[in-house]
Design a protein around this motif. Structure first.
Motif, PDB file in Angstrom:
ATOM      1  N   ARG A  29       0.833  -1.517  -0.196  1.00 26.10           N
ATOM      2  CA  ARG A  29       0.067  -0.401  -0.051  1.00 26.10           C
ATOM      3  C   ARG A  29       0.752   1.285  -0.173  1.00 26.10           C
ATOM      4  NH1 ARG A  29      -2.371  -1.172   4.574  1.00 26.10           N
ATOM      5  NH2 ARG A  29      -1.400   0.685   5.607  1.00 26.10           N
ATOM      6  N   PHE A  32       2.856   1.396  -3.339  1.00 24.39           N
ATOM      7  CA  PHE A  32       1.570   2.204  -4.447  1.00 24.39           C
ATOM      8  C   PHE A  32       1.218   3.786  -4.291  1.00 24.39           C
ATOM      9  CE2 PHE A  32      -2.679   2.980  -5.426  1.00 24.39           C
ATOM     10  CZ  PHE A  32      -3.222   2.443  -6.516  1.00 24.39           C
ATOM     11  N   ASN A  33       0.979   4.154  -3.067  1.00 27.17           N
ATOM     12  CA  ASN A  33       0.798   5.682  -3.277  1.00 27.17           C
ATOM     13  C   ASN A  33       1.851   6.437  -2.857  1.00 27.17           C
ATOM     14  OD1 ASN A  33      -2.098   4.448  -1.925  1.00 27.17           O
ATOM     15  ND2 ASN A  33      -1.746   4.631   0.185  1.00 27.17           N
ATOM     16  N   GLY A  95       2.481  -3.091  -4.767  1.00 24.23           N
ATOM     17  CA  GLY A  95       1.773  -2.403  -5.180  1.00 24.23           C
ATOM     18  C   GLY A  95       1.815  -1.377  -6.491  1.00 24.23           C
ATOM     19  N   LEU A  96       3.756  -1.636  -7.160  1.00 17.23           N
ATOM     20  CA  LEU A  96       3.721  -0.777  -7.910  1.00 17.23           C
ATOM     21  C   LEU A  96       3.621  -1.755  -9.169  1.00 17.23           C
ATOM     22  CD1 LEU A  96       7.656  -0.312  -7.114  1.00 17.23           C
ATOM     23  CD2 LEU A  96       5.376   1.190  -7.150  1.00 17.23           C
ATOM     24  N   ALA A  98       0.226  -3.520  -9.350  1.00 14.52           N
ATOM     25  CA  ALA A  98      -1.385  -2.610  -9.024  1.00 14.52           C
ATOM     26  C   ALA A  98      -1.375  -1.328 -10.061  1.00 14.52           C
ATOM     27  CB  ALA A  98      -1.514  -2.625  -7.524  1.00 14.52           C
ATOM     28  N   LEU A  99      -0.331  -0.730  -9.155  1.00 19.43           N
ATOM     29  CA  LEU A  99      -0.949   1.079  -9.946  1.00 19.43           C
ATOM     30  C   LEU A  99      -0.759   0.595 -11.231  1.00 19.43           C
ATOM     31  CD1 LEU A  99      -1.657   3.618  -9.406  1.00 19.43           C
ATOM     32  CD2 LEU A  99       1.576   4.078  -9.151  1.00 19.43           C
ATOM     33  N   SER A 124      -5.784   7.048  -4.183  1.00 21.14           N
ATOM     34  CA  SER A 124      -4.899   6.553  -2.873  1.00 21.14           C
ATOM     35  C   SER A 124      -5.843   5.031  -2.570  1.00 21.14           C
ATOM     36  CB  SER A 124      -4.168   6.886  -2.265  1.00 21.14           C
ATOM     37  OG  SER A 124      -5.341   7.652  -1.425  1.00 21.14           O
ATOM     38  N   SER A 125      -4.627   4.444  -2.148  1.00 22.55           N
ATOM     39  CA  SER A 125      -4.772   2.499  -1.371  1.00 22.55           C
ATOM     40  C   SER A 125      -5.006   2.925  -0.006  1.00 22.55           C
ATOM     41  CB  SER A 125      -3.819   1.718  -1.723  1.00 22.55           C
ATOM     42  OG  SER A 125      -4.253   0.698  -1.042  1.00 22.55           O
TER      43      SER A 125
END
Length: 156
Positions: A29, A32-33, A95-96, A98-99, A124-125
């Motif tokens: 997370r 990702f954010n 996370g990367l 998923a983005l 944002s997650s």
């Protein structure tokens, strides 16, 4: 021929494992954010450059692909997440990835090349709830059942 087969695994993680699972989820997370903030900043920079008449070939590049996002993460992880080594590198990569998928879906949706419902820009997650308290039915000592579906070709 595609065969769908489901497996169920009962998990009974120790409290230490539950903490590790939450840590790895939080790492994904966080990555990702963090990367989403970099993408938004690059998009805002490009918009400002366009408003000043900067030629297209000189506009700021936006890290869009998984490769570009990983390169950006690897360059900055020591500063932005000094605790990064406490988790698997694949937690951050999740996370990367998923983005990168979310950005690709958004872009394809905007162009009309994506089948299905229109997709908005990734947000944002959010963080998940803290681990359940000891003694609750969902406490780490209780068994968990997770269904995992795998798609196998040619397997009976």
């Amino acid at each position: 021929m595609r065969i769908h087969q489901a497996y169920r695994y009962a998990l009974d993680p120790t409290p230490a494992l539950v903490a590790d699972l939450f840590s790895h989820g939080g790492a994904a997370r966080f990555a990702f954010n963090w990367a989403l903030a970099r993408v938004k900043a690059a998009l805002d920079q490009r918009a400002a450059e366009r408003s000043y008449g900067v030629p297209a070939e000189l506009l700021t590049e936006v890290p869009w692909s998984l490769y570009a996002l990983r390169k950006l993460w690897n360059a900055a992880k020591g500063e932005v997440a000094p605790w990064w080594a406490e988790n698997s590198k694949e937690a951050y990569n999740t996370g990367l990835e998923a983005l990168a998928r979310a950005l690709a879906n958004w872009s394809a949706s905007r162009k009309g090349s994506r089948v299905g419902k229109q997709v908005g820009f990734p947000g944002s997650s959010p963080s998940t709830a803290p681990p359940p308290p000891a003694g609750s039915p969902l406490a780490p000592s209780a068994s968990r059942l997770i269904a995992v579906t795998s798609r196998c070709r040619g397997w009976a």
